[in-house]
Design a protein around this motif. Structure first.
Motif, PDB file in Angstrom:
ATOM      1  N   SER A  72       0.837  -1.199   0.000  1.00 48.95           N
ATOM      2  CA  SER A  72       0.000   0.000   0.000  1.00 48.95           C
ATOM      3  C   SER A  72       0.870   1.246   0.000  1.00 48.95           C
ATOM      4  N   PHE A  73       0.310   2.293  -0.576  1.00 48.07           N
ATOM      5  CA  PHE A  73       1.007   3.579  -0.634  1.00 48.07           C
ATOM      6  C   PHE A  73      -0.040   4.682  -0.606  1.00 48.07           C
ATOM      7  N   ARG A  74       0.188   5.668   0.219  1.00 48.16           N
ATOM      8  CA  ARG A  74      -0.709   6.831   0.220  1.00 48.16           C
ATOM      9  C   ARG A  74       0.120   8.100   0.375  1.00 48.16           C
ATOM     10  N   THR A  75      -0.379   9.150  -0.228  1.00 57.34           N
ATOM     11  CA  THR A  75       0.347  10.418  -0.182  1.00 57.34           C
ATOM     12  C   THR A  75      -0.633  11.574  -0.232  1.00 57.34           C
ATOM     13  N   GLU A  76      -0.210  12.688   0.304  1.00 58.54           N
ATOM     14  CA  GLU A  76      -0.944  13.941   0.166  1.00 58.54           C
ATOM     15  C   GLU A  76       0.062  15.035  -0.124  1.00 58.54           C
ATOM     16  N   LEU A  77      -0.082  15.656  -1.277  1.00 62.58           N
ATOM     17  CA  LEU A  77       0.821  16.714  -1.712  1.00 62.58           C
ATOM     18  C   LEU A  77       0.051  18.029  -1.710  1.00 62.58           C
ATOM     19  N   GLY A  78       0.661  19.058  -1.158  1.00 58.88           N
ATOM     20  CA  GLY A  78      -0.020  20.344  -1.081  1.00 58.88           C
ATOM     21  C   GLY A  78       0.868  21.479  -1.547  1.00 58.88           C
ATOM     22  N   TYR A  79       0.249  22.458  -2.178  1.00 59.55           N
ATOM     23  CA  TYR A  79       0.970  23.674  -2.555  1.00 59.55           C
ATOM     24  C   TYR A  79       0.048  24.859  -2.318  1.00 59.55           C
ATOM     25  N   ARG A  80       0.603  25.917  -1.750  1.00 60.24           N
ATOM     26  CA  ARG A  80      -0.210  27.086  -1.455  1.00 60.24           C
ATOM     27  C   ARG A  80       0.332  28.324  -2.164  1.00 60.24           C
ATOM     28  N   PHE A  81      -0.578  29.091  -2.700  1.00 57.99           N
ATOM     29  CA  PHE A  81      -0.285  30.426  -3.204  1.00 57.99           C
ATOM     30  C   PHE A  81      -0.886  31.372  -2.161  1.00 57.99           C
ATOM     31  N   GLN A  82      -0.140  31.525  -1.050  1.00 57.28           N
ATOM     32  CA  GLN A  82      -0.752  32.165   0.107  1.00 57.28           C
ATOM     33  C   GLN A  82      -1.072  33.629  -0.170  1.00 57.28           C
ATOM     34  N   PRO A  83      -2.203  34.098   0.366  1.00 55.12           N
ATOM     35  CA  PRO A  83      -3.153  33.344   1.185  1.00 55.12           C
ATOM     36  C   PRO A  83      -4.408  32.917   0.434  1.00 55.12           C
ATOM     37  N   PHE A  84      -4.395  32.952  -0.902  1.00 53.98           N
ATOM     38  CA  PHE A  84      -5.656  32.834  -1.633  1.00 53.98           C
ATOM     39  C   PHE A  84      -5.964  31.443  -2.173  1.00 53.98           C
ATOM     40  N   VAL A  85      -4.957  30.643  -2.479  1.00 56.49           N
ATOM     41  CA  VAL A  85      -5.212  29.348  -3.123  1.00 56.49           C
ATOM     42  C   VAL A  85      -4.393  28.256  -2.429  1.00 56.49           C
ATOM     43  N   ALA A  86      -5.062  27.155  -2.118  1.00 59.68           N
ATOM     44  CA  ALA A  86      -4.390  25.965  -1.593  1.00 59.68           C
ATOM     45  C   ALA A  86      -4.800  24.771  -2.441  1.00 59.68           C
ATOM     46  N   ILE A  87      -3.809  24.064  -2.982  1.00 52.26           N
ATOM     47  CA  ILE A  87      -4.057  22.902  -3.842  1.00 52.26           C
ATOM     48  C   ILE A  87      -3.562  21.649  -3.121  1.00 52.26           C
ATOM     49  N   THR A  88      -4.401  20.641  -3.092  1.00 48.59           N
ATOM     50  CA  THR A  88      -4.043  19.380  -2.440  1.00 48.59           C
ATOM     51  C   THR A  88      -4.350  18.229  -3.382  1.00 48.59           C
ATOM     52  N   ALA A  89      -3.429  17.296  -3.477  1.00 47.79           N
ATOM     53  CA  ALA A  89      -3.640  16.079  -4.264  1.00 47.79           C
ATOM     54  C   ALA A  89      -3.369  14.879  -3.368  1.00 47.79           C
ATOM     55  N   ALA A  90      -4.391  14.066  -3.130  1.00 45.59           N
ATOM     56  CA  ALA A  90      -4.255  12.891  -2.268  1.00 45.59           C
ATOM     57  C   ALA A  90      -4.456  11.629  -3.097  1.00 45.59           C
ATOM     58  N   ALA A  91      -3.701  10.600  -2.767  1.00 47.24           N
ATOM     59  CA  ALA A  91      -3.825   9.320  -3.476  1.00 47.24           C
ATOM     60  C   ALA A  91      -3.596   8.177  -2.499  1.00 47.24           C
ATOM     61  N   ASN A  92      -4.377   7.123  -2.676  1.00 49.11           N
ATOM     62  CA  ASN A  92      -4.257   5.926  -1.850  1.00 49.11           C
ATOM     63  C   ASN A  92      -4.295   4.723  -2.787  1.00 49.11           C
ATOM     64  N   TYR A  93      -3.221   3.924  -2.762  1.00 50.12           N
ATOM     65  CA  TYR A  93      -3.104   2.785  -3.671  1.00 50.12           C
ATOM     66  C   TYR A  93      -2.882   1.512  -2.863  1.00 50.12           C
TER      67      TYR A  93
END
Length: 724
Positions: free
Chosen positions: A613-634
Motif C-alpha cells: 500500500s502507498f498513500r500520499t498527500e501533496l499540497g501547494y499554497r499560493f498564500q493566502p488565496f489558493v491551496a491545492i491538495t492532491a491525495a492518493a491511496n493505492y
C-alpha cells in the motif's frame, strides 16, 4: 494488612492529584470596561486600548517548554454591555514573513501562523470556547470539551479583523456575550492565549503549558478576573431561517430532472446565559461538505464525523459518551437518508457542577426501508473533584405506527442506558474512563451489557495506557456507533506504551519507540485477534516527523469476509490468517509552500496473500488565496484464486480558493474504483454577514469506465442569522 495500607495510600494520593490546585492560578488578567467605543478593524487606535492591562512574556511550549518565547506577543482585553473585545499584537520574528495556508475559516492549526484564545467560561477546566485567526485574517471558532478538545464545526456570530505590516500582524475581535455560554455571577474565568509561529517553528502560551499537552488544555489556563460579574446578555433569541432550491437528475434510470424548493430553519433560545434551547423545523443539510471517501479493507463500518449545525452545540455531552468504537449515540444515524420533520435540543450548564442535555427528533418514514421514528436522548453530567465527572445517558429509538411485516428485520424499538466516570487529574497527567451500557431490544434479554475502562499516564518523555472492554453478544445500539459489535460478543485489552529521548541537535528535537497492542477474545475466551505495532518516532524541530514501524497480525474470521470488499468471493467464517508488515510514514514541516505526507507498507495479507500500500498527500499554497491538495491511496492485493490480483485506487485532488475571509470556492474530485465511482463537487460560499451565508453547490457522480454521468445535483441555499 500491608496490601490494605498500600491501597489506602494509593487512593489518598490519587484523590490529592484529582483535587490539587489549578497549576496556573498565579497568571491573572484583570479585565475592565472599555473607556471608549471600539471599532473592530485591526488597528490599535482607540483610547480604550491604552488603558488596559497587557499580557505578554509568553512561554515556549514547543520545541521545548523550558524558556520564554522568542516571538513577542502582546494581548489586551476589554468589554462593554454587549461584547468581549480582544486585541493582539503579534510581532514577527522574521520581518515581513508569515506562513498561512489560505483564508479558509477554521483553518488547519499546524499549517498556519495563528493566535488562539481559549476561555473556560464556567471555570470547570473542562468546557469552554475558542476564538482566533491566522496571520492573513482567516477566522477560527469552536466549542471546547473534554478539557482541551475544540469542535470547529460549531459556528456563531462574532466580528474579527486582521491587519499586517512588515513588523507585526494585529488581530482584533468582538465576541458578543449572546454568542457564548457562561455561568452568571462568577468573576473568574479560565483563560489562555496561544500563538504558533511557523517561521521559527515555535508554539507559545501566556500561561505555561507542558509540551506533551495541547495549548488548548484547560487544565493550564490562567485566570480572567472581572471587576464585576460579566453582564447578563438579556433576551437571547436567534432565528436562522433558510430557503433552498435543488435540481437533481438520475441519468442511470433516465428520469426527468426533479426540482425541489424548501424552507425551514432553526431557532436558538438562550434560556439562561449557560443553557440553550435549539429548535428545528424541516431542516436542510445541503451545505454540509461531501464526505471524504476512504478505501475500506476492514471488516467493520467506517466512521464519518457529524457536520450538521443543529447537532453541534454541546455535542460532546451526547456524542462523547463511551469510546470511539463504543458510542450509544451517533447523530449521523438520524436524518441522513430519511428526512427530519422537526427536532428540539436543550443543552448546557445548570450551574458550575451540573450539565444537562435533552434531544428529541422526529423523522419521516421511507417506503418499506425505514418506518417513521422518534429519537430521544437524555444526558446529565456532574463535575467531581477538580476536573473529573460522572455522566448518565439514556438513548431511545421508537418506531411509530410500526408494522412488523412491512419492516421485516427492523426492531420496533431500541434503548440504551449507561453511566460513565471520566477521570482527569488537575495537571492532566492522569486521565481515564470507566463505563457501562445496557441495551433493551425486543427478543434480546440476556448478554446485552457493554462495559469498558482505561487509564492513561502522560509525561513529556513517557506515556502508557491500559484499556479493556467487553461487548455482549446481544448488545445493540441502533442510534450508536459500535462497529466491533459485529464480532458477536468479545473481550478486548489494549496496552500501549511510548518513550521519547530529547536531544540537543540542530534538526531533531526528540525520538523514541512506541508499542501499540490490541487483543480480542470471544465469549469462550479463545483468541480471535492479535495486533502488535512497534514504531519509532523521530520528531524534527521544524515539526516534520518520520515514523518507521513493523506490525504482526493474527485473526480468526467470525463471519464470511471478502478481503477486497468488492462484493465477490468470501473467506469462510472460522478461517485463520496471520501476517507481518513493515512500513514508514513521513510528514514534512509546514514552512515551505510545498508540503507532503507519504506512507508506504508491504507485508502479508489474508489467505497467505501479499499487500502493498502507498498513500500520499501533496499540497501547494499560493498564500493566502489558493491551496491545492492532491491525495492518493493505492493498494495492491495479491491473493490466490479466485481473487488473484486486485488494485484499488482512491485519488482526490482538491482546490480551495479563498477570495477573502468571507468568500470561498472549494472544488474537488474523488475517484474510487472500489466504489466504482468518480465524484465531482464544487461549493461556493459567501458569508455576507456574520453567520449568514449564500451557498451554491454542484455535484456530479460518474461511472469510471466511460465517464458517463450517473446523477447530478445543483443546490442554491440562503441562510440568515437574525438576533431578536
Amino acid at each position: 494488612m500491608n496490601l490494605r495500607i498500600s491501597l489506602i495510600i494509593t487512593l489518598l494520593l490519587i484523590t490529592g492529584v484529582l483535587c490539587a490546585q489549578k497549576p496556573n492560578e498565579a497568571y491573572r488578567y484583570h479585565i475592565r470596561p472599555a473607556t471608549s467605543a471600539i471599532n473592530v478593524d485591526g488597528l490599535m487606535n482607540e483610547t480604550a486600548w491604552m488603558t488596559t492591562q497587557t499580557a505578554d512574556n509568553f512561554f515556549m511550549i514547543t520545541p521545548m517548554d523550558t524558556s520564554h518565547s522568542r516571538a513577542i506577543t502582546e494581548v489586551r482585553m476589554a468589554y462593554d454591555q454587549d461584547n468581549l473585545y480582544i486585541l493582539v499584537v503579534n510581532y514577527k520574528p522574521i520581518p515581513g514573513q508569515i506562513i498561512v495556508e489560505s483564508l479558509k475559516r477554521d483553518f488547519n492549526f499546524g499549517k498556519n501562523d495563528n493566535f488562539l484564545l481559549f476561555m473556560d467560561t464556567f471555570d470547570d477546566k473542562t468546557n469552554g470556547f475558542s476564538f482566533g485567526a491566522n496571520a492573513a485574517g482567516a477566522p477560527w471558532d469552536g466549542q471546547m470539551n473534554d478539557g482541551g478538545s475544540v469542535d470547529l464545526s460549531w459556528d456563531n456570530k462574532w466580528e474579527t479583523a486582521v491587519k499586517n505590516d512588515a513588523e507585526k500582524w494585529v488581530w482584533e475581535a468582538a465576541i458578543p456575550f449572546k454568542s457564548i455560554r457562561y455561568k452568571p455571577g462568577i468573576t473568574e474565568w479560565g483563560i489562555n492565549f496561544s500563538r504558533l509561529d511557523l517561521t521559527i517553528s515555535e508554539k507559545s502560551a501566556w500561561a505555561p503549558v507542558p509540551r506533551q499537552f495541547p495549548s488548548a488544555s484547560l487544565a493550564y489556563t490562567g485566570v480572567l478576573s472581572w471587576d464585576v460579574p460579566p453582564p447578563n446578555p438579556g433576551a437571547n433569541i436567534s432565528v436562522i431561517p433558510y430557503a433552498a432550491s435543488r435540481i437533481t437528475k438520475d441519468f442511470i434510470k433516465e428520469r426527468p430532472s426533479k426540482i425541489n424548493a424548501d424552507i425551514g430553519g432553526d431557532v436558538k433560545i438562550g434560556l439562561t446565559p449557560s443553557l440553550n434551547l435549539d429548535l428545528t423545523v424541516n431542516p436542510d443539510f445541503s451545505q454540509v461538505d461531501v464526505d471524504v471517501q476512504q478505501t475500506n479493507l476492514d471488516r467493520f463500518e467506517l466512521f464519518f464525523p457529524e457536520r450538521r449545525q443543529f447537532f453541534l452545540e454541546n455535542a460532546d455531552l451526547f456524542a462523547n459518551f463511551g469510546y470511539s468504537t463504543i458510542r450509544p449515540f451517533f447523530s449521523r444515524r438520524i436524518g441522513l437518508g430519511t428526512p427530519i420533520q422537526f427536532g428540539a435540543r436543550m443543552s448546557g450548564k445548570l450551574n458550575k457542577n451540573w450539565r444537562i442535555g435533552l434531544l428529541n427528533v422526529q423523522t419521516a418514514a421511507q417506503d418499506s426501508i425505514d418506518p417513521k421514528n422518534n429519537y430521544a436522548v437524555f444526558a446529565v453530567q456532574r463535575q467531581l473533584f477538580s476536573r473529573s465527572n460522572i455522566r448518565l445517558m439514556f438513548v431511545n429509538k421508537d418506531a411509530l405506527n410500526f408494522n412488523a411485516e412491512k419492516y421485516e428485520g427492523i426492531s420496533r424499538y431500541n434503548r440504551n442506558l449507561g453511566a460513565e466516570f471520566n477521570l482527569a487529574s488537575a495537571n492532566n497527567v492522569w486521565t481515564g474512563k470507566m463505563m457501562v451500557l445496557k441495551s433493551f431490544t425486543p427478543g434480546k434479554s440476556r448478554d446485552d451489557l457493554t462495559y469498558a475502562g482505561d487509564i492513561k499516564f502522560t509525561k513529556a518523555n513517557f506515556s502508557w495506557q491500559w484499556q479493556q472492554e467487553y461487548v455482549g453478544n446481544n448488545f445493540q445500539a441502533d442510534v450508536g456507533y459500535v462497529p466491533n459489535a459485529l464480532r458477536m460478543g468479545y473481550h478486548k485489552i489494549s496496552p500501549n506504551m511510548a518513550y521519547l529521548f530529547f536531544v540537543k541537535n540542530p534538526h531533531i528535537i526528540s525520538h523514541g519507540p512506541k508499542l501499540v497492542t490490541n487483543l480480542y477474545w470471544d465469549k469462550q475466551l479463545d483468541n480471535t485477534d492479535r495486533e502488535f505495532i512497534l514504531s519509532y518516532n523521530i520528531n524534527f524541530i521544524n515539526r516534520a516527523t518520520i515514523i518507521p514501524y513493523v506490525s504482526s497480525n493474527y485473526l480468526r474470521l467470525l463471519r464470511p469476509f471478502d478481503p477486497t470488499n468488492l462484493g465477490s468471493f468470501k473467506l469462510e467464517a472460522g478461517s485463520e490468517h496471520q501476517w507481518k508488515t513493515a512500513g514508514i510514514e513521513i510528514v514534512s514541516g509546514p514552512q515551505n509552500r510545498f508540503t507532503y505526507s507519504l506512507a508506504g507498507s508491504h507485508g502479508g495479507y489474508y489467505q497467505n496473500g501479499k499487500r502493498t500500500s502507498f498513500r500520499t498527500e501533496l499540497g501547494y499554497r499560493f498564500q493566502p488565496f489558493v491551496a491545492i491538495t492532491a491525495a492518493a491511496n493505492y493498494n495492491n492485493l495479491k491473493l490466490p484464486t479466485p481473487w488473484n490480483r486486485t488494485e484499488l485506487w482512491l485519488v482526490g485532488p482538491r482546490i480551495d480558493v479563498t477570495f477573502t475571509n468571507k468568500l470561498f470556492l472549494t472544488t474537488f474530485m474523488q475517484y474510487n474504483n472500489q466504489a466504482d465511482n468518480i465524484n465531482l463537487n464544487a461549493r461556493f460560499q459567501w458569508r455576507y454577514k456574520p453567520a449568514s451565508d449564500l451557498f451554491i453547490v454542484y455535484t456530479d457522480n460518474y461511472l469510471p469506465e466511460n465517464f458517463m454521468v450517473k446523477n447530478r445535483a445543483i443546490v442554491l441555499k440562503f441562510t440568515y442569522w437574525w438576533n431578536l
